[in-house]
Write a protein that holds these residues in place. Structure first.
Motif, PDB file in Angstrom:
ATOM      1  N   GLN A  34      -7.760  -6.628  16.776  1.00  0.00           N
ATOM      2  CA  GLN A  34      -6.455  -7.528  16.315  1.00  0.00           C
ATOM      3  C   GLN A  34      -5.797  -6.573  15.235  1.00  0.00           C
ATOM      4  O   GLN A  34      -4.467  -6.459  15.057  1.00  0.00           O
ATOM      5  CB  GLN A  34      -7.243  -8.689  15.629  1.00  0.00           C
ATOM      6  CG  GLN A  34      -7.754  -9.720  16.485  1.00  0.00           C
ATOM      7  CD  GLN A  34      -8.468 -10.931  15.967  1.00  0.00           C
ATOM      8  OE1 GLN A  34      -8.982 -10.468  14.826  1.00  0.00           O
ATOM      9  NE2 GLN A  34      -8.161 -12.018  16.431  1.00  0.00           N
ATOM     10  N   ALA A  37      -3.696  -4.074  16.984  1.00  0.00           N
ATOM     11  CA  ALA A  37      -2.519  -4.604  17.455  1.00  0.00           C
ATOM     12  C   ALA A  37      -1.467  -5.008  16.546  1.00  0.00           C
ATOM     13  O   ALA A  37      -0.186  -4.674  16.719  1.00  0.00           O
ATOM     14  CB  ALA A  37      -2.925  -5.999  18.322  1.00  0.00           C
ATOM     15  N   GLU A  38      -1.694  -5.520  15.310  1.00  0.00           N
ATOM     16  CA  GLU A  38      -0.844  -5.814  14.463  1.00  0.00           C
ATOM     17  C   GLU A  38      -0.261  -4.469  13.868  1.00  0.00           C
ATOM     18  O   GLU A  38       1.055  -4.381  13.385  1.00  0.00           O
ATOM     19  CB  GLU A  38      -1.347  -6.797  13.291  1.00  0.00           C
ATOM     20  CG  GLU A  38      -1.664  -8.156  13.590  1.00  0.00           C
ATOM     21  CD  GLU A  38      -1.902  -8.823  12.547  1.00  0.00           C
ATOM     22  OE1 GLU A  38      -1.614  -8.708  11.295  1.00  0.00           O
ATOM     23  OE2 GLU A  38      -2.871 -10.009  12.857  1.00  0.00           O
ATOM     24  N   LEU A  40       0.134  -1.635  15.021  1.00  0.00           N
ATOM     25  CA  LEU A  40       1.030  -0.910  16.190  1.00  0.00           C
ATOM     26  C   LEU A  40       2.448  -1.488  16.338  1.00  0.00           C
ATOM     27  O   LEU A  40       3.218  -0.865  16.687  1.00  0.00           O
ATOM     28  CB  LEU A  40       0.466  -0.818  17.531  1.00  0.00           C
ATOM     29  CG  LEU A  40      -0.781   0.179  17.612  1.00  0.00           C
ATOM     30  CD1 LEU A  40      -1.644  -0.059  19.022  1.00  0.00           C
ATOM     31  CD2 LEU A  40      -0.348   1.735  17.325  1.00  0.00           C
ATOM     32  N   GLU A  41       2.550  -2.983  15.868  1.00  0.00           N
ATOM     33  CA  GLU A  41       3.651  -3.621  16.051  1.00  0.00           C
ATOM     34  C   GLU A  41       4.550  -3.490  14.606  1.00  0.00           C
ATOM     35  O   GLU A  41       5.695  -3.886  14.714  1.00  0.00           O
ATOM     36  CB  GLU A  41       3.351  -4.999  16.327  1.00  0.00           C
ATOM     37  CG  GLU A  41       2.833  -5.202  17.533  1.00  0.00           C
ATOM     38  CD  GLU A  41       4.047  -4.858  18.858  1.00  0.00           C
ATOM     39  OE1 GLU A  41       4.992  -5.216  18.790  1.00  0.00           O
ATOM     40  OE2 GLU A  41       3.484  -4.132  19.695  1.00  0.00           O
ATOM     41  N   ALA A  42       3.804  -3.101  13.402  1.00  0.00           N
ATOM     42  CA  ALA A  42       4.536  -3.186  12.205  1.00  0.00           C
ATOM     43  C   ALA A  42       5.610  -2.081  12.047  1.00  0.00           C
ATOM     44  O   ALA A  42       5.186  -1.034  12.426  1.00  0.00           O
ATOM     45  CB  ALA A  42       3.524  -3.225  11.087  1.00  0.00           C
ATOM     46  N   GLN A  43       6.567  -2.474  11.392  1.00  0.00           N
ATOM     47  CA  GLN A  43       7.639  -1.576  10.891  1.00  0.00           C
ATOM     48  C   GLN A  43       7.305  -0.821   9.880  1.00  0.00           C
ATOM     49  O   GLN A  43       6.803  -1.444   9.015  1.00  0.00           O
ATOM     50  CB  GLN A  43       8.990  -2.244  10.912  1.00  0.00           C
ATOM     51  CG  GLN A  43       9.451  -2.964  11.972  1.00  0.00           C
ATOM     52  CD  GLN A  43      10.716  -2.022  12.797  1.00  0.00           C
ATOM     53  OE1 GLN A  43      11.214  -1.047  11.973  1.00  0.00           O
ATOM     54  NE2 GLN A  43      10.727  -2.310  13.984  1.00  0.00           N
ATOM     55  N   GLU A  47       6.675  -4.455   5.978  1.00  0.00           N
ATOM     56  CA  GLU A  47       5.974  -5.101   7.123  1.00  0.00           C
ATOM     57  C   GLU A  47       4.668  -4.387   7.383  1.00  0.00           C
ATOM     58  O   GLU A  47       3.633  -4.989   7.220  1.00  0.00           O
ATOM     59  CB  GLU A  47       6.766  -4.850   8.294  1.00  0.00           C
ATOM     60  CG  GLU A  47       6.211  -5.726   9.326  1.00  0.00           C
ATOM     61  CD  GLU A  47       6.932  -5.722  10.783  1.00  0.00           C
ATOM     62  OE1 GLU A  47       6.467  -6.535  11.563  1.00  0.00           O
ATOM     63  OE2 GLU A  47       8.064  -5.143  10.756  1.00  0.00           O
ATOM     64  N   LEU A  48       4.743  -3.040   7.211  1.00  0.00           N
ATOM     65  CA  LEU A  48       3.444  -2.090   7.296  1.00  0.00           C
ATOM     66  C   LEU A  48       2.450  -2.410   6.284  1.00  0.00           C
ATOM     67  O   LEU A  48       1.453  -2.573   6.505  1.00  0.00           O
ATOM     68  CB  LEU A  48       3.532  -0.888   7.798  1.00  0.00           C
ATOM     69  CG  LEU A  48       2.568   0.203   7.942  1.00  0.00           C
ATOM     70  CD1 LEU A  48       1.846  -0.195   9.167  1.00  0.00           C
ATOM     71  CD2 LEU A  48       2.922   1.535   8.020  1.00  0.00           C
ATOM     72  N   VAL A  51       0.638  -5.775   6.662  1.00  0.00           N
ATOM     73  CA  VAL A  51      -0.380  -5.611   7.460  1.00  0.00           C
ATOM     74  C   VAL A  51      -1.469  -5.024   6.923  1.00  0.00           C
ATOM     75  O   VAL A  51      -2.710  -5.517   6.927  1.00  0.00           O
ATOM     76  CB  VAL A  51       0.093  -4.849   8.753  1.00  0.00           C
ATOM     77  CG1 VAL A  51      -1.223  -4.570   9.779  1.00  0.00           C
ATOM     78  CG2 VAL A  51       0.909  -5.719   9.436  1.00  0.00           C
TER      79      VAL A  51
END
Length: 97
Positions: A34, A37-38, A40-43, A47-48, A51
């Protein structure tokens, strides 16, 4: 009154390093997937950072030596708690010193 850490690890040497590797190594089971997955999607940027901060907190909980005892006490309703009013009262007392 001062706040003292409950477990080994100073602020400059936390139990879980605040890095992608440190966090992923500390997570239990499917939580690691999980996390990635989060991640790899974060800018890049806030945002990163969000996460990493959220998952670092979860990793710290996963590696807490008292985790199972605290969870059992919470589920049994025997975990000691402090009201928000009591916390505010203590903070005001501390400031008055």
């Amino acid at each position: 009154m001062s706040v003292q850490p409950l477990h080994d690890g100073a602020a400059d040497h936390p139990r879980v390093p605040r890095t992608i590797g440190g966090i992923s190594s500390a997570l239990r089971g499917s939580r690691r997937a999980q996390f990635f997955a989060e991640l790899l999607e974060a800018q890049q940027g806030p945002e990163l950072d969000g996460v990493l901060n959220a998952w670092w907190g979860r990793a710290m909980l996963d590696t807490d030596p008292d985790r199972d005892r605290v969870r059992a006490a919470a589920e049994a309703g025997t975990l000691p708690t402090v009201s928000m009013d009591e916390i505010l009262r203590r903070r005001q007392e501390h400031r008055a010193r």
